[in-house]
Design an enzyme around this catalytic site. Structure first.
Site, PDB file in Angstrom:
ATOM      1  N   SER A  92       0.832  -1.135  -0.124  1.00 17.48           N
ATOM      2  CA  SER A  92       0.109  -0.022   0.086  1.00 17.48           C
ATOM      3  C   SER A  92       0.889   1.435   0.028  1.00 17.48           C
ATOM      4  CB  SER A  92      -0.718   0.025   1.269  1.00 17.48           C
ATOM      5  OG  SER A  92      -1.628  -1.020   1.229  1.00 17.48           O
ATOM      6  N   HIS A  97      -3.774   0.128  -4.744  1.00 17.02           N
ATOM      7  CA  HIS A  97      -3.194  -1.035  -5.495  1.00 17.02           C
ATOM      8  C   HIS A  97      -3.642  -0.972  -6.834  1.00 17.02           C
ATOM      9  CE1 HIS A  97      -1.886  -3.629  -1.920  1.00 17.02           C
ATOM     10  NE2 HIS A  97      -2.613  -2.528  -1.424  1.00 17.02           N
ATOM     11  N   HIS A 152      -5.742  -9.547  -1.538  1.00 16.88           N
ATOM     12  CA  HIS A 152      -5.739  -9.554  -0.053  1.00 16.88           C
ATOM     13  C   HIS A 152      -6.626 -10.897   0.119  1.00 16.88           C
ATOM     14  CE1 HIS A 152      -4.050  -5.651  -0.580  1.00 16.88           C
ATOM     15  NE2 HIS A 152      -3.458  -6.005   0.639  1.00 16.88           N
ATOM     16  N   TYR A 169      -8.473 -10.660   2.693  1.00 18.50           N
ATOM     17  CA  TYR A 169      -9.592 -10.074   3.007  1.00 18.50           C
ATOM     18  C   TYR A 169     -10.735  -9.335   2.125  1.00 18.50           C
ATOM     19  CZ  TYR A 169      -7.172  -5.570   2.352  1.00 18.50           C
ATOM     20  OH  TYR A 169      -6.449  -4.604   1.568  1.00 18.50           O
ATOM     21  N   GLU A 170     -10.213  -9.500   1.016  1.00 19.25           N
ATOM     22  CA  GLU A 170     -10.963  -9.040  -0.409  1.00 19.25           C
ATOM     23  C   GLU A 170     -11.980 -10.006  -0.707  1.00 19.25           C
ATOM     24  OE1 GLU A 170      -9.002  -6.653  -3.378  1.00 19.25           O
ATOM     25  OE2 GLU A 170      -7.473  -7.740  -2.463  1.00 19.25           O
ATOM     26  N   ALA A 183       2.514  -2.365   3.864  1.00 24.76           N
ATOM     27  CA  ALA A 183       2.416  -1.286   5.382  1.00 24.76           C
ATOM     28  C   ALA A 183       1.884  -2.255   6.360  1.00 24.76           C
ATOM     29  CB  ALA A 183       1.274  -0.364   4.677  1.00 24.76           C
ATOM     30  N   MET A 207      -1.755  -7.158   7.060  1.00 24.30           N
ATOM     31  CA  MET A 207      -2.718  -8.052   6.369  1.00 24.30           C
ATOM     32  C   MET A 207      -2.616  -8.772   5.200  1.00 24.30           C
ATOM     33  SD  MET A 207      -6.022  -5.446   7.066  1.00 24.30           S
ATOM     34  CE  MET A 207      -6.068  -4.435   8.584  1.00 24.30           C
ATOM     35  N   SER A 208      -1.167  -8.642   5.034  1.00 19.36           N
ATOM     36  CA  SER A 208      -0.828  -9.337   3.719  1.00 19.36           C
ATOM     37  C   SER A 208       0.422 -10.091   4.034  1.00 19.36           C
ATOM     38  CB  SER A 208      -0.526  -8.253   2.714  1.00 19.36           C
ATOM     39  OG  SER A 208       0.662  -7.491   3.344  1.00 19.36           O
ATOM     40  N   ASN A 247       2.063   3.550  10.897  1.00 16.65           N
ATOM     41  CA  ASN A 247       1.490   3.875  11.990  1.00 16.65           C
ATOM     42  C   ASN A 247       1.648   3.202  13.223  1.00 16.65           C
ATOM     43  OD1 ASN A 247      -0.495   2.036  10.210  1.00 16.65           O
ATOM     44  ND2 ASN A 247      -0.997   1.705  12.404  1.00 16.65           N
ATOM     45  N   HIS A 256      -6.891   4.551   6.436  1.00 12.32           N
ATOM     46  CA  HIS A 256      -6.415   4.020   5.138  1.00 12.32           C
ATOM     47  C   HIS A 256      -5.600   5.204   4.389  1.00 12.32           C
ATOM     48  CE1 HIS A 256      -5.021   1.209   2.030  1.00 12.32           C
ATOM     49  NE2 HIS A 256      -5.776   1.507   1.172  1.00 12.32           N
TER      50      HIS A 256
HETATM   51  N1  HPA Z   1      -2.753  -2.910  11.504  1.00 12.96           N
HETATM   52  C1  HPA Z   1      -2.880  -3.792  10.611  1.00 12.96           C
HETATM   53  N2  HPA Z   1      -2.423  -3.659   9.256  1.00 12.96           N
HETATM   54  C2  HPA Z   1      -2.006  -2.548   8.944  1.00 12.96           C
HETATM   55  C3  HPA Z   1      -1.608  -1.446   9.826  1.00 12.96           C
HETATM   56  C4  HPA Z   1      -2.263  -1.568  11.257  1.00 12.96           C
HETATM   57  O1  HPA Z   1      -2.038  -0.852  12.232  1.00 12.96           O
HETATM   58  N3  HPA Z   1      -1.278  -0.386   9.288  1.00 12.96           N
HETATM   59  C5  HPA Z   1      -0.881  -0.665   8.116  1.00 12.96           C
HETATM   60  N4  HPA Z   1      -1.508  -1.835   7.761  1.00 12.96           N
END
Ligand code: HPA
Length: 279
Positions: free
Chosen positions: A34, A65, A87, A89-90, A117, A214-215, A238, A250
């Site tokens: 990302s 993406h 992903h 989650y998609e 990310a 998440m990847s 973050n 996001h």
């Molecule tokens: N959690 C999960 N996935 C993420 C985060 C997060 O804080 N930041 C970027 N992708």
């Protein structure tokens, strides 16, 4: 969930890419996470093929993406970039998420560089920051190797030194030479798509994770099953939920990713150059 691609589908996709690209076979594949699409700039003589032109590839659905392969050279080494990943989650089947990796393997790729990310779980990580992935924890409750064994892949692949020690050494050396701060730690993969609760973040810290996302985990497992060496770099965009005051967004993740693009480009370039020199 959409249907799992067969090995024939992987081969068909590989032959379409081979026909479309008029360069030599790629040696290194780079998956762009990302906000990290700017890495495409690092490629000389880029040739692009959108996923819509590759059989078996669904469109990507996530903002940030784009959904194409870019083939060219970086530091005179033939590379293929994956801009836009799938992903879990998609709602994609794990075999769809890992289709690009099997495709890279069919194309003869030796090294996979995965970027993503992630949220930082270490108080010392001050985002935006980069973290070399030393190892991972799979809490996605999915494994892309379940089901029939695809030919050439072991049933029970070993997961030792999954994030190749030598490649990590190259990355550390490049970071040191260019004064790029580079953390190192364990990436923990969750299914998503909701971000974590503060209670979950505390749990993940106790489990030994340094970053959460998440990847990446499915792709790296398939890379290992295919004998591809892996380098993983997380953009800590973050800190984890509850470790700061405020909500996760996001758009901010994408923005922080972009802020790291220049350093990430230097790292990837440097490692690819080293791969080119050593072979
Ligand atoms: N959690 C999960 N996935 C993420 C985060 C997060 O804080 N930041 C970027 N992708």
């Amino acid at each position: 969930m959409n249907a799992a691609p067969t090995i024939d589908a992987v081969r068909e996709a590989a032959s379409v890419l081979r026909d479309r690209f008029d360069t030599t076979a790629p040696r290194v594949a780079v998956v762009l996470g990302s906000g990290l699409g700017g890495l495409v700039r690092a490629v000389s003589n880029p040739q692009r093929v959108p996923y819509s032109e590759v059989p078996g590839f669904p469109p990507t659905t996530v903002v940030g993406h784009s959904g194409e392969f870019v083939l060219g050279t970086v530091e005179h080494v033939p590379v293929i970039l994956q801009a836009g990943r799938f992903h879990l989650y998609e709602g994609h089947d794990p075999s769809v998420v890992t289709l690009p990796v099997r495709l890279f393997s069919e194309l003869g790729v030796e090294v996979l560089v995965v970027t993503n990310a992630a949220g930082g779980l270490q108080p010392t990580f001050r985002p935006p920051a980069l973290m070399l992935i030393a190892d991972h924890i799979n809490l996605m409750w999915r494994n892309p190797l379940t089901g029939p064994v695809l030919n050439g892949e072991p049933r029970w692949p070993d997961m030792y030194d999954l994030y190749d020690g030598e490649l990590r050494g190259h990355a550390r050396a490049v970071a040191r030479d260019h004064g790029i701060p580079l953390h190192e730690g364990v990436y923990l993969g969750l299914l998503g798509p909701s971000y974590e609760t503060p209670a979950e973040i505390r749990m993940l810290q106790r489990m030994g994770a340094d970053a959460v996302g998440m990847s990446t985990v499915p792709e790296v497992i398939v890379a290992r099953a295919r004998g591809i060496r892996v380098l993983g770099i997380s953009s800590i965009t973050n800190v984890g939920a509850g470790l700061f005051q405020g909500v996760l967004d996001h758009a901010e993740v994408l923005e922080a990713g972009r802020a790291l693009a220049a350093d990430l480009e230097i790292l990837v370039r440097g490692v690819v150059k080293e791969i080119g020199v050593r072979s």
